[in-house]
Design an enzyme around this catalytic site. Structure first.
Site, mmCIF file in Angstrom:
data_model
loop_
_atom_site.group_PDB
_atom_site.id
_atom_site.type_symbol
_atom_site.label_atom_id
_atom_site.label_comp_id
_atom_site.label_asym_id
_atom_site.label_seq_id
_atom_site.Cartn_x
_atom_site.Cartn_y
_atom_site.Cartn_z
ATOM 1 N N ALA A 131 0.852 -1.184 0.000
ATOM 2 C CA ALA A 131 0.000 0.000 0.000
ATOM 3 C C ALA A 131 0.891 1.238 0.000
ATOM 4 O O ALA A 131 2.102 1.158 -0.220
ATOM 5 C CB ALA A 131 -0.926 -0.025 1.210
ATOM 6 N N SER A 132 0.290 2.390 0.257
ATOM 7 C CA SER A 132 1.020 3.642 0.119
ATOM 8 C C SER A 132 2.089 3.834 1.177
ATOM 9 O O SER A 132 3.086 4.516 0.946
ATOM 10 C CB SER A 132 0.039 4.816 0.164
ATOM 11 N N ALA A 134 3.192 1.099 3.543
ATOM 12 C CA ALA A 134 3.864 -0.106 4.021
ATOM 13 C C ALA A 134 3.610 -1.254 3.062
ATOM 14 O O ALA A 134 2.767 -1.165 2.162
ATOM 15 C CB ALA A 134 3.358 -0.465 5.423
ATOM 16 N N GLN A 135 4.377 -2.337 3.254
ATOM 17 C CA GLN A 135 4.096 -3.575 2.537
ATOM 18 C C GLN A 135 4.275 -4.744 3.478
ATOM 19 O O GLN A 135 4.922 -4.634 4.529
ATOM 20 C CB GLN A 135 4.961 -3.710 1.296
ATOM 21 N N VAL A 136 3.693 -5.891 3.090
ATOM 22 C CA VAL A 136 3.605 -7.042 3.982
ATOM 23 C C VAL A 136 4.243 -8.259 3.328
ATOM 24 O O VAL A 136 4.042 -8.512 2.137
ATOM 25 C CB VAL A 136 2.133 -7.346 4.341
ATOM 26 N N ASP A 285 -11.271 0.850 8.587
ATOM 27 C CA ASP A 285 -10.851 0.565 7.205
ATOM 28 C C ASP A 285 -11.307 -0.840 6.821
ATOM 29 O O ASP A 285 -10.514 -1.673 6.366
ATOM 30 C CB ASP A 285 -9.325 0.694 7.103
#
Length: 514
Positions: A131-132, A134-136, A285
């Protein structure tokens, strides 16, 4: 402090990128101020911009901060228009992931002198979500547990700080224009957005939010919040248990599961009501990318699991009481009581008529009562509501923005589970019970006793403050008489070409898009 030329330069760059995707075309409308029309057309020159605006692509071109702000503006169709809000929903997971080598630097830095290999047996280098901010990645701990590892993108803090600084500057100038600009409170919108992002930039706060939400939902065993791995989490890294389920945006995956869709739709709605109305703390969200269906196993029927706790909402008890009464009044068709609550809460200025406001609410509420959500024209409904807010000078309530957005999200997800679900029917038993338990005579008397005790406890402090502000005459010699401080008047207009340009691009980049 950032200089005006710097703000203007940023907005010129952003405006040009937005224009390439046709995202400034709405400001070429003949109803827009002449200066704004001029700037929007100027920014579009030579771009081959499409006729149909692509707001999501335009914001993605501006950068991660704009993407995040676009997600926030998707909650404000009254501000940006219904079509634009629907388009911006596409920004939920819009950015390509960074190479794991870059994220590995973030991971190692968060563990000080240690390497991430001192905490994990392995980490999949392919991101499972980006996402804008962070990343997983998926990982396996040294003791063999599968976990999800969320990491902030490098440099995201500085990028957001620069962008929000300019957004705030532009919003202040826009609000000075008065009229509709002032009623929509762009500065409050930016302040709310800033609060969201500051919370999201500290993943320890996200971990704490997940922990608090899990406690809030102890009475909802079919709505799962994964456990936090506190030992491996830090400000820039969040580690939590892996959710073994199917994302709700995976249409084919859901179709392959055998579960009671109506029941899970009710679980989702009731879990949200338990958060928002029951506790005043809610996941804000709840889109399909953050929700999973966990298949039936170990004696449990299919359940719902939620992830991503960066955006959470909180409303106080008084606001929850107003909300519950409003929902209950709409469910039962008691528009007069709904109108009275709006006046009691100060949402509608007192110079308006309660009866007239009740009639306006009826004009929007009656056409949808008894209908299933799939049979309601959302565009017509929203336009009717926005017309009422304008007619009755209702100011935006920032503390309710997240709640309004989340309610729309929950309804949308419930419909994907069961297109036949009637949101009013599902919500009515919970709301009725909460109103009975929390607003019955015994509860009201108890609330009044608590409020009165608190007020009495403040009397000594109030008396001391009054004495301090009204000293006994002659107790101390009076000082020299001073001239009053000059009052700085607010700028009423745009007196230079630079500020005229800022008004145009500011309206385009912040008021509508970010």
């Amino acid at each position: 402090m950032t200089s005006t030329p710097t703000h203007l330069w940023r907005m010129l760059v952003w405006g040009r990128r937005l224009a390439r995707h046709g995202a400034l075309r709405p400001f070429e409308d003949p109803r827009a101020p002449r200066s704004i029309r001029f700037v929007a057309r100027l920014a579009r020159l030579g771009t081959n911009a499409p006729q149909t605006p692509d707001f999501a692509a335009g914001l993605s071109a501006v950068g991660p901060a704009a993407v995040k702000f676009g997600q926030a503006l998707a909650t404000r169709p009254d501000l940006i228009g219904i079509e634009a809000a629907l388009d911006l929903v596409r920004l939920q997971d819009s950015l390509p992931p960074l190479p794991f080598a870059q994220m590995e630097t973030v991971l190692n830095a968060s563990y000080g002198k240690n390497s991430w290999r001192d905490y994990f047996k392995s980490i999949d280098p392919v991101a499972i979500g980006a996402a804008s901010m962070a990343q997983v990645h998926a990982g396996i701990t040294l003791d063999g547990r599968k976990v999800a590892i969320k990491m902030l993108r490098p440099g995201i803090e500085a990028d957001l700080a620069r962008a929000i600084d300019t957004y705030s500057w532009a919003a202040g100038h826009i609000e000075l224009l008065g009229g509709e600009f002032a009623r929509l409170r762009p500065r409050a919108v930016i302040a709310t957005f800033k609060g969201w992002t500051e919370a999201e930039l500290d993943l320890r706060r996200e971990a704490a939010s997940a922990s608090e939400l899990a406690e809030t939902l102890l009475g909802e065993p079919d709505f799962i919040v994964p456990d936090i791995d506190w030992a491996r989490s830090s400000r820039r890294v969040l580690v939590l248990d892996w959710v073994d389920g199917v994302k709700m945006n995976d249409t084919e995956g859901l179709a392959a599961l055998d579960f009671d869709r109506r029941r899970l739709a009710e679980v989702l709605v009731n879990a949200f009501l338990a958060q928002a109305i029951g506790q005043g703390f809610f996941h804000a969200d709840l889109h399909q990318g953050n929700l999973f269906v966990v298949p039936a196993r170990d004696g449990h029927e299919a359940r719902i699991a939620v992830i991503d706790f960066g955006i959470m909402g909180r409303i106080n008890r008084r606001a929850r009481m107003y909300l519950a009464e409003i929902l209950f009044g709409l469910v039962t068709g008691n528009y007069k009581r709904v109108a009275e609550i709006h006046f009691e809460a100060g949402y509608v200025p007192p110079h308006h008529s309660v009866g007239a406001f009740a009639t306006a609410l009826r004009s929007v509420g009656e056409p949808i009562r008894g209908k299933r959500a799939k049979d309601v024209n959302i565009t017509d409904l929203l336009e009717g509501l926005f017309s009422i807010t304008r007619s009755f000078d209702m100011q935006v309530q920032p503390h309710l923005l997240l709640l309004q957005k989340t309610m729309v999200m929950v309804e949308g997800v419930a419909l994907t589970l069961d297109p036949q679900v009637n949101m009013w029917e599902v919500a009515e038993p919970y709301v009725r019970g909460w109103v009975r338990d929390e607003m019955g005579p015994e509860a009201v008397i108890a609330d009044r006793l608590v409020e009165n005790n608190r007020a009495l406890a403040q009397l000594p402090r109030i008396f001391r403050q009054w004495v301090a502000e009204h000293p006994i005459p002659g107790a101390a010699p009076e000082g020299p008489t001073l001239a009053p401080l000059p009052v700085r008047g607010a700028r009423a207009g745009w007196s230079t070409p630079w500020l005229l340009l800022a008004a145009g691009l500011g309206a385009g980049a912040v008021h509508y898009l970010g």
